[in-house]
Design a protein around this motif. Structure first.
Motif, PDB file in Angstrom:
ATOM      1  N   GLY A  11      44.067 107.334  32.916  1.00 23.48           N
ATOM      2  CA  GLY A  11      43.679 106.969  34.222  1.00 23.48           C
ATOM      3  C   GLY A  11      44.815 108.164  35.153  1.00 23.48           C
ATOM      4  N   PRO A  14      48.192 106.414  40.819  1.00 26.40           N
ATOM      5  CA  PRO A  14      49.342 107.089  40.995  1.00 26.40           C
ATOM      6  C   PRO A  14      50.829 106.919  39.518  1.00 26.40           C
ATOM      7  CG  PRO A  14      49.247 105.501  42.576  1.00 26.40           C
ATOM      8  CD  PRO A  14      47.531 105.062  41.633  1.00 26.40           C
ATOM      9  N   ALA A  15      49.834 105.906  38.756  1.00 18.10           N
ATOM     10  CA  ALA A  15      51.252 105.920  37.441  1.00 18.10           C
ATOM     11  C   ALA A  15      50.532 107.145  36.804  1.00 18.10           C
ATOM     12  CB  ALA A  15      51.011 104.794  36.311  1.00 18.10           C
ATOM     13  N   GLU A  35      40.055 110.698  33.855  1.00 18.48           N
ATOM     14  CA  GLU A  35      39.515 109.908  35.509  1.00 18.48           C
ATOM     15  C   GLU A  35      38.786 109.188  35.194  1.00 18.48           C
ATOM     16  OE1 GLU A  35      41.445 107.294  37.386  1.00 18.48           O
ATOM     17  OE2 GLU A  35      39.883 107.318  37.536  1.00 18.48           O
ATOM     18  N   ALA A  36      38.425 108.081  35.077  1.00 19.44           N
ATOM     19  CA  ALA A  36      37.033 107.245  34.712  1.00 19.44           C
ATOM     20  C   ALA A  36      36.322 107.781  36.932  1.00 19.44           C
ATOM     21  CB  ALA A  36      37.270 106.070  34.900  1.00 19.44           C
ATOM     22  N   ARG A  43      39.819 102.441  47.935  1.00 19.09           N
ATOM     23  CA  ARG A  43      40.875 101.773  46.689  1.00 19.09           C
ATOM     24  C   ARG A  43      41.806 100.778  47.634  1.00 19.09           C
ATOM     25  NH1 ARG A  43      42.467 105.823  41.799  1.00 19.09           N
ATOM     26  NH2 ARG A  43      40.392 106.398  41.431  1.00 19.09           N
ATOM     27  N   GLY A  45      46.138  98.958  48.827  1.00 13.57           N
ATOM     28  CA  GLY A  45      47.136  98.662  47.936  1.00 13.57           C
ATOM     29  C   GLY A  45      48.031  99.849  48.971  1.00 13.57           C
ATOM     30  N   SER A  47      50.490  99.921  51.841  1.00 16.63           N
ATOM     31  CA  SER A  47      52.057  99.955  51.874  1.00 16.63           C
ATOM     32  C   SER A  47      52.998  99.488  50.369  1.00 16.63           C
ATOM     33  CB  SER A  47      52.438  98.434  52.147  1.00 16.63           C
ATOM     34  OG  SER A  47      51.604  97.748  53.344  1.00 16.63           O
ATOM     35  N   ARG A 104      44.429 104.772  51.138  1.00  9.75           N
ATOM     36  CA  ARG A 104      44.701 104.718  49.579  1.00  9.75           C
ATOM     37  C   ARG A 104      44.029 105.875  49.019  1.00  9.75           C
ATOM     38  NH1 ARG A 104      47.256 101.573  44.940  1.00  9.75           N
ATOM     39  NH2 ARG A 104      47.110 103.145  43.640  1.00  9.75           N
ATOM     40  N   PHE A 128      37.900 106.644  29.313  1.00 14.17           N
ATOM     41  CA  PHE A 128      38.211 106.577  27.470  1.00 14.17           C
ATOM     42  C   PHE A 128      37.393 105.313  27.532  1.00 14.17           C
ATOM     43  CE2 PHE A 128      40.692 103.595  25.361  1.00 14.17           C
ATOM     44  CZ  PHE A 128      41.439 104.131  24.051  1.00 14.17           C
ATOM     45  N   ALA A 161      47.397 104.822  31.579  1.00 15.60           N
ATOM     46  CA  ALA A 161      48.057 104.628  33.273  1.00 15.60           C
ATOM     47  C   ALA A 161      46.326 104.013  33.579  1.00 15.60           C
ATOM     48  CB  ALA A 161      47.942 105.599  33.255  1.00 15.60           C
ATOM     49  N   THR A 162      45.728 103.243  32.383  1.00 12.47           N
ATOM     50  CA  THR A 162      44.349 102.560  32.671  1.00 12.47           C
ATOM     51  C   THR A 162      44.258 101.444  34.232  1.00 12.47           C
ATOM     52  OG1 THR A 162      43.783 101.733  31.001  1.00 12.47           O
ATOM     53  CG2 THR A 162      42.953 103.563  30.857  1.00 12.47           C
ATOM     54  N   PHE A 184      41.387  88.717  46.247  1.00  8.75           N
ATOM     55  CA  PHE A 184      41.834  88.965  47.673  1.00  8.75           C
ATOM     56  C   PHE A 184      40.051  89.736  48.100  1.00  8.75           C
ATOM     57  CE2 PHE A 184      45.925  90.105  48.399  1.00  8.75           C
ATOM     58  CZ  PHE A 184      46.336  90.099  46.888  1.00  8.75           C
ATOM     59  N   ASP A 290      50.132 100.067  35.910  1.00  3.79           N
ATOM     60  CA  ASP A 290      49.859  97.901  35.947  1.00  3.79           C
ATOM     61  C   ASP A 290      49.390  98.432  34.749  1.00  3.79           C
ATOM     62  OD1 ASP A 290      50.021  98.337  38.752  1.00  3.79           O
ATOM     63  OD2 ASP A 290      48.249  97.725  39.075  1.00  3.79           O
ATOM     64  N   GLY A 302      53.574  97.278  44.391  1.00  5.68           N
ATOM     65  CA  GLY A 302      52.968  97.822  42.895  1.00  5.68           C
ATOM     66  C   GLY A 302      53.093  99.569  42.772  1.00  5.68           C
ATOM     67  N   ILE A 303      52.676 100.533  44.244  1.00  6.47           N
ATOM     68  CA  ILE A 303      52.785 101.816  43.815  1.00  6.47           C
ATOM     69  C   ILE A 303      54.041 102.723  43.297  1.00  6.47           C
ATOM     70  CG2 ILE A 303      52.560 104.149  45.016  1.00  6.47           C
ATOM     71  CD1 ILE A 303      50.255 102.437  46.862  1.00  6.47           C
TER      72      ILE A 303
HETATM   73  C1  LIG Z   1      44.468  93.642  46.593  1.00  6.27           C
HETATM   74  C2  LIG Z   1      45.856  93.973  46.585  1.00  6.27           C
HETATM   75  C3  LIG Z   1      46.377  94.550  47.513  1.00  6.27           C
HETATM   76  C4  LIG Z   1      48.167  95.956  46.832  1.00  6.27           C
HETATM   77  N1  LIG Z   1      48.583  95.783  48.126  1.00  6.27           N
HETATM   78  C5  LIG Z   1      49.610  96.886  47.533  1.00  6.27           C
HETATM   79  C6  LIG Z   1      50.210  97.520  49.111  1.00  6.27           C
HETATM   80  O1  LIG Z   1      50.231  96.994  49.461  1.00  6.27           O
HETATM   81  N2  LIG Z   1      51.292  97.952  47.991  1.00  6.27           N
HETATM   82  C7  LIG Z   1      51.812  98.282  46.320  1.00  6.27           C
HETATM   83  O2  LIG Z   1      52.779  99.351  46.320  1.00  6.27           O
HETATM   84  N3  LIG Z   1      51.174  97.827  45.901  1.00  6.27           N
HETATM   85  C8  LIG Z   1      49.639  97.213  46.037  1.00  6.27           C
HETATM   86  N4  LIG Z   1      48.652  96.666  45.466  1.00  6.27           N
HETATM   87  C9  LIG Z   1      48.850  97.193  43.733  1.00  6.27           C
HETATM   88  C10 LIG Z   1      49.076  98.737  43.798  1.00  6.27           C
HETATM   89  O3  LIG Z   1      47.751  98.955  43.836  1.00  6.27           O
HETATM   90  C11 LIG Z   1      49.180  99.110  41.799  1.00  6.27           C
HETATM   91  O4  LIG Z   1      49.813  98.348  41.797  1.00  6.27           O
HETATM   92  C12 LIG Z   1      48.781 100.693  41.705  1.00  6.27           C
HETATM   93  O5  LIG Z   1      47.261 100.985  41.859  1.00  6.27           O
HETATM   94  C13 LIG Z   1      48.942 100.782  39.900  1.00  6.27           C
HETATM   95  O6  LIG Z   1      48.896 101.855  40.225  1.00  6.27           O
HETATM   96  P1  LIG Z   1      48.349 102.533  38.899  1.00  6.27           P
HETATM   97  O7  LIG Z   1      48.223 103.787  38.198  1.00  6.27           O
HETATM   98  O8  LIG Z   1      49.265 101.547  37.335  1.00  6.27           O
HETATM   99  O9  LIG Z   1      46.911 101.390  38.309  1.00  6.27           O
HETATM  100  P2  LIG Z   1      45.720 102.076  39.150  1.00  6.27           P
HETATM  101  O10 LIG Z   1      46.016 102.611  41.156  1.00  6.27           O
HETATM  102  O11 LIG Z   1      44.875 100.602  39.153  1.00  6.27           O
HETATM  103  O12 LIG Z   1      44.779 103.128  38.592  1.00  6.27           O
HETATM  104  C14 LIG Z   1      44.552 103.490  37.121  1.00  6.27           C
HETATM  105  C15 LIG Z   1      43.414 103.940  37.008  1.00  6.27           C
HETATM  106  O13 LIG Z   1      42.920 104.357  36.190  1.00  6.27           O
HETATM  107  C16 LIG Z   1      41.135 104.511  36.196  1.00  6.27           C
HETATM  108  N5  LIG Z   1      40.885 104.039  34.831  1.00  6.27           N
HETATM  109  C17 LIG Z   1      40.610 102.563  34.793  1.00  6.27           C
HETATM  110  N6  LIG Z   1      39.992 102.884  33.024  1.00  6.27           N
HETATM  111  C18 LIG Z   1      40.046 103.601  32.575  1.00  6.27           C
HETATM  112  C19 LIG Z   1      39.083 104.656  31.663  1.00  6.27           C
HETATM  113  N7  LIG Z   1      38.681 104.072  30.392  1.00  6.27           N
HETATM  114  N8  LIG Z   1      39.064 105.269  31.400  1.00  6.27           N
HETATM  115  C20 LIG Z   1      39.419 106.742  32.390  1.00  6.27           C
HETATM  116  N9  LIG Z   1      40.288 105.888  32.845  1.00  6.27           N
HETATM  117  C21 LIG Z   1      40.493 104.802  33.953  1.00  6.27           C
HETATM  118  C22 LIG Z   1      40.837 103.787  37.038  1.00  6.27           C
HETATM  119  O14 LIG Z   1      39.699 104.785  37.428  1.00  6.27           O
HETATM  120  C23 LIG Z   1      41.851 104.054  37.813  1.00  6.27           C
HETATM  121  O15 LIG Z   1      41.896 105.547  38.634  1.00  6.27           O
HETATM  122  C24 LIG Z   1      47.597  96.213  45.509  1.00  6.27           C
HETATM  123  C25 LIG Z   1      46.564  95.825  45.454  1.00  6.27           C
HETATM  124  C26 LIG Z   1      45.478  95.182  45.287  1.00  6.27           C
HETATM  125  C27 LIG Z   1      45.377  94.479  44.121  1.00  6.27           C
END
Ligand SMILES: Cc1cc2nc3c(=O)[nH]c(=O)nc-3n(C[C@H](O)[C@H](O)[C@H](O)COP(=O)(O)OP(=O)(O)OC[C@H]3O[C@@H](n4cnc5c(N)ncnc54)[C@H](O)[C@@H]3O)c2cc1C
Length: 378
Positions: A11, A14-15, A35-36, A43, A45, A47, A104, A128, A161-162, A184, A290, A302-303
Protein backbone atom coordinates in the motif's frame (compact mmCIF):
# COMPACT_ATOMS: atom_id res chain seq x y z
CA UNK A 1 11.74 -7.36 -9.73
CA UNK A 2 14.31 -8.33 -7.07
CA UNK A 3 12.84 -11.18 -5.06
CA UNK A 4 14.20 -10.69 -1.51
CA UNK A 5 13.64 -7.48 0.46
CA UNK A 6 14.32 -6.46 4.05
CA UNK A 7 10.92 -4.76 4.19
CA UNK A 8 7.97 -4.89 1.80
CA UNK A 9 5.33 -2.22 2.37
CA UNK A 10 1.90 -3.16 0.99
CA UNK A 11 0.00 0.00 0.00
CA UNK A 12 1.45 3.33 -1.12
CA UNK A 13 -0.88 5.80 0.63
CA UNK A 14 0.38 8.20 3.31
CA UNK A 15 1.02 5.40 5.82
CA UNK A 16 2.88 3.17 3.36
CA UNK A 17 5.01 5.85 1.70
CA UNK A 18 5.57 7.47 5.11
CA UNK A 19 6.90 4.19 6.50
CA UNK A 20 9.20 3.66 3.52
CA UNK A 21 10.55 7.22 3.76
CA UNK A 22 11.11 6.93 7.51
CA UNK A 23 12.87 3.57 7.04
CA UNK A 24 15.16 5.13 4.49
CA UNK A 25 16.08 7.89 6.94
CA UNK A 26 17.00 5.16 9.42
CA UNK A 27 19.37 3.54 6.95
CA UNK A 28 17.16 0.61 5.92
CA UNK A 29 17.86 0.20 2.21
CA UNK A 30 16.15 -2.81 0.69
CA UNK A 31 12.58 -1.53 0.86
CA UNK A 32 9.83 -2.20 -1.70
CA UNK A 33 6.47 -0.39 -1.78
CA UNK A 34 3.68 -2.24 -3.60
CA UNK A 35 0.78 0.02 -4.64
CA UNK A 36 -2.33 -1.28 -6.39
CA UNK A 37 -3.21 2.07 -8.01
CA UNK A 38 -1.31 4.58 -10.11
CA UNK A 39 -2.23 7.83 -8.30
CA UNK A 40 -4.46 8.78 -11.21
CA UNK A 41 -7.85 8.41 -9.52
CA UNK A 42 -9.64 10.92 -7.28
CA UNK A 43 -8.79 10.52 -3.60
CA UNK A 44 -10.60 12.04 -0.65
CA UNK A 45 -9.53 13.18 2.84
CA UNK A 46 -7.89 16.58 2.53
CA UNK A 47 -7.81 18.55 5.81
CA UNK A 48 -4.63 18.29 7.85
CA UNK A 49 -3.89 20.18 11.08
CA UNK A 50 -0.90 22.49 11.63
CA UNK A 51 0.84 19.71 13.59
CA UNK A 52 1.38 17.84 10.32
CA UNK A 53 4.52 19.96 10.07
CA UNK A 54 6.15 18.09 12.96
CA UNK A 55 5.92 14.75 11.18
CA UNK A 56 6.19 15.85 7.53
CA UNK A 57 9.02 18.25 8.26
CA UNK A 58 10.73 17.06 11.43
CA UNK A 59 10.44 13.29 11.04
CA UNK A 60 10.34 12.89 7.26
CA UNK A 61 12.38 15.93 6.19
CA UNK A 62 9.89 16.90 3.47
CA UNK A 63 8.72 20.33 4.60
CA UNK A 64 10.27 22.49 1.88
CA UNK A 65 9.28 20.03 -0.82
CA UNK A 66 5.74 19.93 0.59
CA UNK A 67 5.47 23.73 0.59
CA UNK A 68 6.56 23.81 -3.05
CA UNK A 69 3.53 21.67 -3.92
CA UNK A 70 1.19 24.64 -3.40
CA UNK A 71 -1.59 23.08 -1.34
CA UNK A 72 -4.26 25.39 0.08
CA UNK A 73 -3.63 26.90 3.54
CA UNK A 74 -6.42 26.31 6.08
CA UNK A 75 -6.78 28.78 8.93
CA UNK A 76 -9.22 26.86 11.13
CA UNK A 77 -12.88 25.95 10.99
CA UNK A 78 -16.33 27.49 10.95
CA UNK A 79 -19.02 25.23 12.29
CA UNK A 80 -22.73 25.19 12.96
CA UNK A 81 -22.62 22.34 15.43
CA UNK A 82 -24.86 22.20 18.50
CA UNK A 83 -26.40 25.48 17.39
CA UNK A 84 -27.64 27.23 14.25
CA UNK A 85 -25.08 29.95 14.73
CA UNK A 86 -21.69 29.63 13.02
CA UNK A 87 -18.85 29.33 15.53
CA UNK A 88 -15.18 29.93 14.70
CA UNK A 89 -12.10 28.03 15.74
CA UNK A 90 -8.79 29.26 14.38
CA UNK A 91 -5.18 28.08 14.51
CA UNK A 92 -3.92 31.48 15.66
CA UNK A 93 -2.08 30.17 18.71
CA UNK A 94 -0.75 26.98 17.17
CA UNK A 95 3.07 27.07 17.18
CA UNK A 96 3.06 25.29 13.79
CA UNK A 97 0.96 28.04 12.16
CA UNK A 98 -1.95 27.09 9.92
CA UNK A 99 -3.20 23.75 8.62
CA UNK A 100 -3.76 22.68 5.02
CA UNK A 101 -6.40 21.55 2.57
CA UNK A 102 -4.63 19.11 0.29
CA UNK A 103 -5.22 18.13 -3.27
CA UNK A 104 -5.25 14.59 -1.99
CA UNK A 105 -4.41 12.74 -5.19
CA UNK A 106 -1.43 15.03 -5.72
CA UNK A 107 -0.30 14.70 -2.08
CA UNK A 108 -0.25 10.90 -2.21
CA UNK A 109 1.57 10.97 -5.56
CA UNK A 110 4.08 13.43 -4.06
CA UNK A 111 4.91 11.06 -1.19
CA UNK A 112 5.39 8.18 -3.64
CA UNK A 113 7.65 10.33 -5.82
CA UNK A 114 9.71 11.38 -2.80
CA UNK A 115 10.09 7.73 -1.85
CA UNK A 116 11.20 6.75 -5.35
CA UNK A 117 13.63 9.68 -5.58
CA UNK A 118 15.03 8.63 -2.19
CA UNK A 119 15.99 5.25 -3.62
CA UNK A 120 13.00 3.19 -2.53
CA UNK A 121 11.55 0.77 -5.08
CA UNK A 122 7.92 1.73 -5.70
CA UNK A 123 5.88 -0.67 -7.83
CA UNK A 124 2.56 0.86 -8.95
CA UNK A 125 -0.34 -0.98 -10.54
CA UNK A 126 0.68 -4.05 -8.53
CA UNK A 127 -1.66 -5.65 -6.00
CA UNK A 128 -0.87 -7.83 -3.00
CA UNK A 129 -2.87 -11.02 -3.47
CA UNK A 130 -1.77 -13.49 -0.79
CA UNK A 131 1.07 -14.71 1.40
CA UNK A 132 2.71 -17.57 3.27
CA UNK A 133 5.01 -17.51 6.26
CA UNK A 134 8.56 -18.64 5.49
CA UNK A 135 10.08 -21.29 7.69
CA UNK A 136 13.17 -19.31 8.57
CA UNK A 137 11.12 -16.16 9.33
CA UNK A 138 9.65 -13.59 6.99
CA UNK A 139 6.93 -13.93 4.37
CA UNK A 140 6.48 -14.95 0.76
CA UNK A 141 4.14 -12.50 -0.99
CA UNK A 142 2.07 -13.09 -4.12
CA UNK A 143 1.62 -10.00 -6.26
CA UNK A 144 -0.51 -9.46 -9.33
CA UNK A 145 -0.10 -6.74 -11.93
CA UNK A 146 -2.95 -4.79 -13.52
CA UNK A 147 -1.90 -6.43 -16.82
CA UNK A 148 -2.54 -9.91 -15.41
CA UNK A 149 1.13 -10.63 -14.64
CA UNK A 150 2.09 -12.39 -11.41
CA UNK A 151 5.20 -12.15 -9.23
CA UNK A 152 6.45 -13.63 -5.97
CA UNK A 153 8.73 -11.74 -3.58
CA UNK A 154 10.08 -12.50 -0.12
CA UNK A 155 10.13 -10.04 2.74
CA UNK A 156 11.97 -10.15 6.05
CA UNK A 157 9.28 -7.86 7.44
CA UNK A 158 5.91 -6.90 5.93
CA UNK A 159 4.16 -3.60 6.61
CA UNK A 160 0.42 -3.68 5.94
CA UNK A 161 -0.55 -0.19 4.72
CA UNK A 162 -3.45 -1.30 2.52
CA UNK A 163 -6.00 0.97 4.24
CA UNK A 164 -9.08 -0.12 6.18
CA UNK A 165 -9.28 -3.52 4.50
CA UNK A 166 -5.97 -4.47 6.11
CA UNK A 167 -5.46 -7.21 3.54
CA UNK A 168 -2.32 -8.71 5.08
CA UNK A 169 -3.27 -8.27 8.77
CA UNK A 170 -6.60 -10.01 8.16
CA UNK A 171 -4.84 -12.95 6.56
CA UNK A 172 -2.76 -13.17 9.75
CA UNK A 173 -6.00 -13.41 11.74
CA UNK A 174 -5.95 -9.86 13.15
CA UNK A 175 -9.61 -8.85 13.22
CA UNK A 176 -11.13 -5.38 13.43
CA UNK A 177 -13.02 -4.19 16.51
CA UNK A 178 -15.71 -1.87 15.11
CA UNK A 179 -16.83 1.42 16.60
CA UNK A 180 -18.81 3.18 13.88
CA UNK A 181 -19.39 3.38 10.15
CA UNK A 182 -20.38 6.41 8.06
CA UNK A 183 -21.11 6.77 4.38
CA UNK A 184 -19.85 9.93 2.69
CA UNK A 185 -21.38 11.28 -0.49
CA UNK A 186 -19.07 13.92 -1.90
CA UNK A 187 -18.77 16.17 -4.90
CA UNK A 188 -16.19 18.65 -6.18
CA UNK A 189 -17.26 22.19 -7.07
CA UNK A 190 -15.54 24.88 -9.14
CA UNK A 191 -15.46 28.11 -7.11
CA UNK A 192 -15.77 31.67 -8.39
CA UNK A 193 -12.62 33.81 -7.84
CA UNK A 194 -12.98 35.76 -4.59
CA UNK A 195 -16.13 33.84 -3.61
CA UNK A 196 -17.35 33.68 -0.01
CA UNK A 197 -15.97 30.22 0.89
CA UNK A 198 -13.06 31.11 3.16
CA UNK A 199 -9.87 29.18 3.82
CA UNK A 200 -11.49 27.48 6.79
CA UNK A 201 -13.08 24.06 6.90
CA UNK A 202 -16.88 24.46 7.10
CA UNK A 203 -18.92 22.08 9.18
CA UNK A 204 -22.70 22.03 9.42
CA UNK A 205 -24.76 19.52 11.38
CA UNK A 206 -28.18 18.50 10.06
CA UNK A 207 -30.91 16.15 11.22
CA UNK A 208 -29.72 13.18 9.15
CA UNK A 209 -25.97 13.72 9.21
CA UNK A 210 -23.35 16.42 8.89
CA UNK A 211 -21.71 18.32 6.07
CA UNK A 212 -18.22 19.59 5.48
CA UNK A 213 -16.70 21.78 2.80
CA UNK A 214 -13.03 22.50 2.21
CA UNK A 215 -11.51 24.94 -0.24
CA UNK A 216 -8.86 23.17 -2.35
CA UNK A 217 -6.03 24.37 -4.61
CA UNK A 218 -7.04 25.58 -8.10
CA UNK A 219 -10.22 27.38 -6.87
CA UNK A 220 -12.09 24.15 -6.28
CA UNK A 221 -13.75 22.79 -3.19
CA UNK A 222 -14.99 19.47 -1.91
CA UNK A 223 -18.40 19.20 -0.27
CA UNK A 224 -19.33 16.01 1.56
CA UNK A 225 -22.31 14.72 3.49
CA UNK A 226 -21.76 12.12 6.23
CA UNK A 227 -24.79 9.93 6.89
CA UNK A 228 -25.82 6.42 7.84
CA UNK A 229 -25.89 3.89 5.01
CA UNK A 230 -29.65 3.35 5.45
CA UNK A 231 -30.34 7.05 4.97
CA UNK A 232 -28.12 7.27 1.89
CA UNK A 233 -29.94 4.30 0.38
CA UNK A 234 -33.48 5.29 1.39
CA UNK A 235 -33.09 8.88 0.15
CA UNK A 236 -31.14 7.97 -2.98
CA UNK A 237 -28.38 10.39 -1.98
CA UNK A 238 -25.86 8.91 -4.39
CA UNK A 239 -27.90 10.56 -7.17
CA UNK A 240 -26.49 14.05 -7.87
CA UNK A 241 -29.98 15.61 -7.94
CA UNK A 242 -30.86 14.16 -4.51
CA UNK A 243 -27.47 15.23 -3.12
CA UNK A 244 -27.91 18.79 -4.44
CA UNK A 245 -31.46 18.90 -3.15
CA UNK A 246 -30.18 18.05 0.35
CA UNK A 247 -27.41 20.61 -0.01
CA UNK A 248 -30.01 23.31 -0.77
CA UNK A 249 -31.45 22.74 2.69
CA UNK A 250 -28.23 23.77 4.45
CA UNK A 251 -28.25 27.14 6.08
CA UNK A 252 -24.58 28.17 5.92
CA UNK A 253 -22.97 25.88 3.38
CA UNK A 254 -25.15 26.67 0.40
CA UNK A 255 -24.57 30.45 0.55
CA UNK A 256 -20.82 29.85 0.97
CA UNK A 257 -20.78 28.00 -2.36
CA UNK A 258 -22.20 31.09 -4.05
CA UNK A 259 -23.95 29.24 -6.86
CA UNK A 260 -20.91 27.10 -7.79
CA UNK A 261 -21.64 24.08 -9.93
CA UNK A 262 -20.87 20.43 -9.36
CA UNK A 263 -17.84 19.43 -11.46
CA UNK A 264 -18.73 16.73 -14.00
CA UNK A 265 -22.27 16.77 -12.59
CA UNK A 266 -21.34 13.74 -10.51
CA UNK A 267 -20.91 12.69 -6.89
CA UNK A 268 -18.99 9.75 -5.43
CA UNK A 269 -19.40 7.63 -2.32
CA UNK A 270 -16.84 6.62 0.30
CA UNK A 271 -17.20 4.56 3.46
CA UNK A 272 -15.37 5.65 6.61
CA UNK A 273 -15.04 3.06 9.32
CA UNK A 274 -14.04 3.86 12.86
CA UNK A 275 -12.29 0.84 14.31
CA UNK A 276 -9.21 -0.58 15.99
CA UNK A 277 -7.53 -3.79 14.87
CA UNK A 278 -7.17 -6.39 17.65
CA UNK A 279 -3.49 -6.89 16.82
CA UNK A 280 -1.38 -4.43 14.86
CA UNK A 281 1.89 -6.36 14.99
CA UNK A 282 2.88 -10.01 14.81
CA UNK A 283 5.71 -12.28 13.71
CA UNK A 284 7.63 -10.14 11.19
CA UNK A 285 4.73 -7.86 10.31
CA UNK A 286 2.93 -4.78 11.46
CA UNK A 287 -0.02 -2.68 10.28
CA UNK A 288 0.06 1.10 9.90
CA UNK A 289 -2.44 3.91 9.19
CA UNK A 290 -5.96 2.84 8.31
CA UNK A 291 -4.86 -0.79 8.19
CA UNK A 292 -4.33 -0.55 11.96
CA UNK A 293 -7.12 1.82 13.01
CA UNK A 294 -9.77 4.01 11.38
CA UNK A 295 -10.84 7.44 12.62
CA UNK A 296 -14.05 9.33 11.89
CA UNK A 297 -13.21 12.02 9.27
CA UNK A 298 -14.76 14.50 11.72
CA UNK A 299 -11.42 14.37 13.53
CA UNK A 300 -9.37 15.43 10.46
CA UNK A 301 -6.66 13.24 11.97
CA UNK A 302 -6.44 10.31 9.54
CA UNK A 303 -3.39 11.49 7.59
CA UNK A 304 -1.58 12.76 10.67
CA UNK A 305 -2.21 9.41 12.34
CA UNK A 306 -1.05 7.52 9.23
CA UNK A 307 2.26 9.42 9.14
CA UNK A 308 2.79 9.15 12.90
CA UNK A 309 2.15 5.39 12.78
CA UNK A 310 4.64 5.29 9.90
CA UNK A 311 7.41 6.91 11.92
CA UNK A 312 6.74 4.72 14.97
CA UNK A 313 6.66 1.62 12.76
CA UNK A 314 9.97 2.58 11.15
CA UNK A 315 11.51 2.97 14.62
CA UNK A 316 10.27 -0.49 15.59
CA UNK A 317 11.55 -2.06 12.35
CA UNK A 318 14.94 -0.35 12.50
CA UNK A 319 15.37 -1.50 16.11
CA UNK A 320 14.38 -5.01 15.15
CA UNK A 321 16.74 -5.16 12.15
CA UNK A 322 19.47 -3.90 14.44
CA UNK A 323 18.92 -6.94 16.64
CA UNK A 324 16.79 -5.12 19.22
CA UNK A 325 13.25 -5.50 20.51
CA UNK A 326 10.35 -7.39 19.00
CA UNK A 327 7.97 -5.50 16.67
CA UNK A 328 5.15 -5.96 19.17
CA UNK A 329 6.94 -4.43 22.16
CA UNK A 330 6.30 -0.68 21.80
CA UNK A 331 4.48 -0.02 18.54
CA UNK A 332 1.02 -1.40 19.50
CA UNK A 333 0.98 0.77 22.63
CA UNK A 334 1.54 3.86 20.52
CA UNK A 335 -1.32 2.93 18.15
CA UNK A 336 -3.67 2.08 21.03
CA UNK A 337 -2.80 5.27 22.89
CA UNK A 338 -3.56 7.41 19.85
CA UNK A 339 -6.85 5.59 19.38
CA UNK A 340 -7.85 6.23 23.02
CA UNK A 341 -7.25 9.98 22.54
CA UNK A 342 -9.22 9.97 19.30
CA UNK A 343 -12.12 8.08 20.90
CA UNK A 344 -12.34 10.51 23.81
CA UNK A 345 -12.45 13.54 21.49
CA UNK A 346 -14.83 11.92 19.02
CA UNK A 347 -17.34 11.05 21.75
CA UNK A 348 -17.10 14.47 23.34
CA UNK A 349 -17.69 16.19 20.00
CA UNK A 350 -20.76 14.15 19.04
CA UNK A 351 -22.20 14.68 22.53
CA UNK A 352 -22.24 18.45 21.96
CA UNK A 353 -24.88 18.20 19.20
CA UNK A 354 -28.25 17.75 20.95
CA UNK A 355 -30.71 19.45 18.58
CA UNK A 356 -32.21 16.23 17.20
CA UNK A 357 -32.48 13.91 20.22
CA UNK A 358 -34.70 11.41 18.37
CA UNK A 359 -33.03 11.45 14.96
CA UNK A 360 -31.53 8.04 14.22
CA UNK A 361 -28.25 9.52 12.94
CA UNK A 362 -27.49 11.24 16.25
CA UNK A 363 -28.86 8.37 18.35
CA UNK A 364 -26.48 6.03 16.49
CA UNK A 365 -23.48 8.27 17.09
CA UNK A 366 -24.26 8.56 20.80
CA UNK A 367 -24.91 4.80 21.11
CA UNK A 368 -21.59 3.86 19.49
CA UNK A 369 -19.04 5.17 21.96
CA UNK A 370 -17.12 1.98 22.71
CA UNK A 371 -15.29 -0.56 20.58
CA UNK A 372 -17.33 -3.72 20.08
CA UNK A 373 -15.77 -7.19 20.05
CA UNK A 374 -14.54 -8.37 16.66
CA UNK A 375 -17.16 -10.61 15.09
CA UNK A 376 -16.79 -13.46 12.62
CA UNK A 377 -13.74 -14.30 10.57
CA UNK A 378 -10.80 -11.95 10.16
C1 LIG B 1 -14.80 10.67 3.24
C2 LIG B 1 -13.49 10.72 3.96
C3 LIG B 1 -12.99 11.94 4.38
C4 LIG B 1 -11.78 12.00 5.06
N1 LIG B 1 -11.31 13.22 5.45
C5 LIG B 1 -10.11 13.30 6.06
C6 LIG B 1 -9.56 14.57 6.40
O1 LIG B 1 -10.15 15.62 6.14
N2 LIG B 1 -8.35 14.59 7.01
C7 LIG B 1 -7.66 13.44 7.30
O2 LIG B 1 -6.56 13.52 7.85
N3 LIG B 1 -8.15 12.23 6.97
C8 LIG B 1 -9.35 12.14 6.36
N4 LIG B 1 -9.84 10.91 6.01
C9 LIG B 1 -9.08 9.71 6.39
C10 LIG B 1 -7.81 9.54 5.54
O3 LIG B 1 -8.14 9.61 4.17
C11 LIG B 1 -7.17 8.21 5.89
O4 LIG B 1 -7.00 8.12 7.28
C12 LIG B 1 -5.80 8.07 5.20
O5 LIG B 1 -5.97 7.99 3.81
C13 LIG B 1 -5.08 6.82 5.70
O6 LIG B 1 -3.92 6.61 4.94
P1 LIG B 1 -3.41 5.11 4.67
O7 LIG B 1 -2.16 5.25 3.90
O8 LIG B 1 -3.41 4.36 5.94
O9 LIG B 1 -4.55 4.44 3.80
P2 LIG B 1 -5.04 4.78 2.32
O10 LIG B 1 -4.94 6.22 2.06
O11 LIG B 1 -6.37 4.11 2.19
O12 LIG B 1 -3.98 4.06 1.39
C14 LIG B 1 -3.99 2.66 1.21
C15 LIG B 1 -3.27 2.36 -0.08
O13 LIG B 1 -3.16 0.95 -0.23
C16 LIG B 1 -3.45 0.61 -1.57
N5 LIG B 1 -3.92 -0.78 -1.57
C17 LIG B 1 -5.09 -1.27 -1.11
N6 LIG B 1 -5.15 -2.60 -1.26
C18 LIG B 1 -3.97 -2.97 -1.82
C19 LIG B 1 -3.42 -4.22 -2.22
N7 LIG B 1 -4.10 -5.38 -2.07
N8 LIG B 1 -2.18 -4.24 -2.77
C20 LIG B 1 -1.48 -3.08 -2.92
N9 LIG B 1 -1.96 -1.87 -2.57
C21 LIG B 1 -3.19 -1.82 -2.02
C22 LIG B 1 -4.50 1.61 -2.01
O14 LIG B 1 -4.54 1.75 -3.42
C23 LIG B 1 -4.02 2.88 -1.31
O15 LIG B 1 -3.14 3.63 -2.09
C24 LIG B 1 -11.05 10.82 5.33
C25 LIG B 1 -11.55 9.58 4.90
C26 LIG B 1 -12.75 9.53 4.22
C27 LIG B 1 -13.27 8.20 3.76
Amino acid sequence: MMSRWDVVVLGGGPAGCGTALALRRRGVERVLVVEAGTYGAVRIGESVPPDIRAVLGGDLGLWDAFLAEGHEPCFGSRSAWGSDVLGFNDFLFNPHGHGWHLDRRRFDAFLARQAAEGGIAVATGVRFAGSEELEGGGHRLHLSGADGSAAVVEAGIVVDATGPRGRFARLRGARARPLDRLVFVAGFFGLPEGGPLTRQTMLEAAEHGWWYAARLPDTRCVVALAADAEEVRASGLTRPDAFLDRLRRTRHLLPALDGSGLEDGSVATWVAVSYLRERVAGANWLAVGDAASGYDPLSSQGIQKALTDAVDAADAIAARLGGGTDLGTHYPHAVNGRFADYLYNRNRFYATEARWPDASFWCNRRARTELRPAAGRA
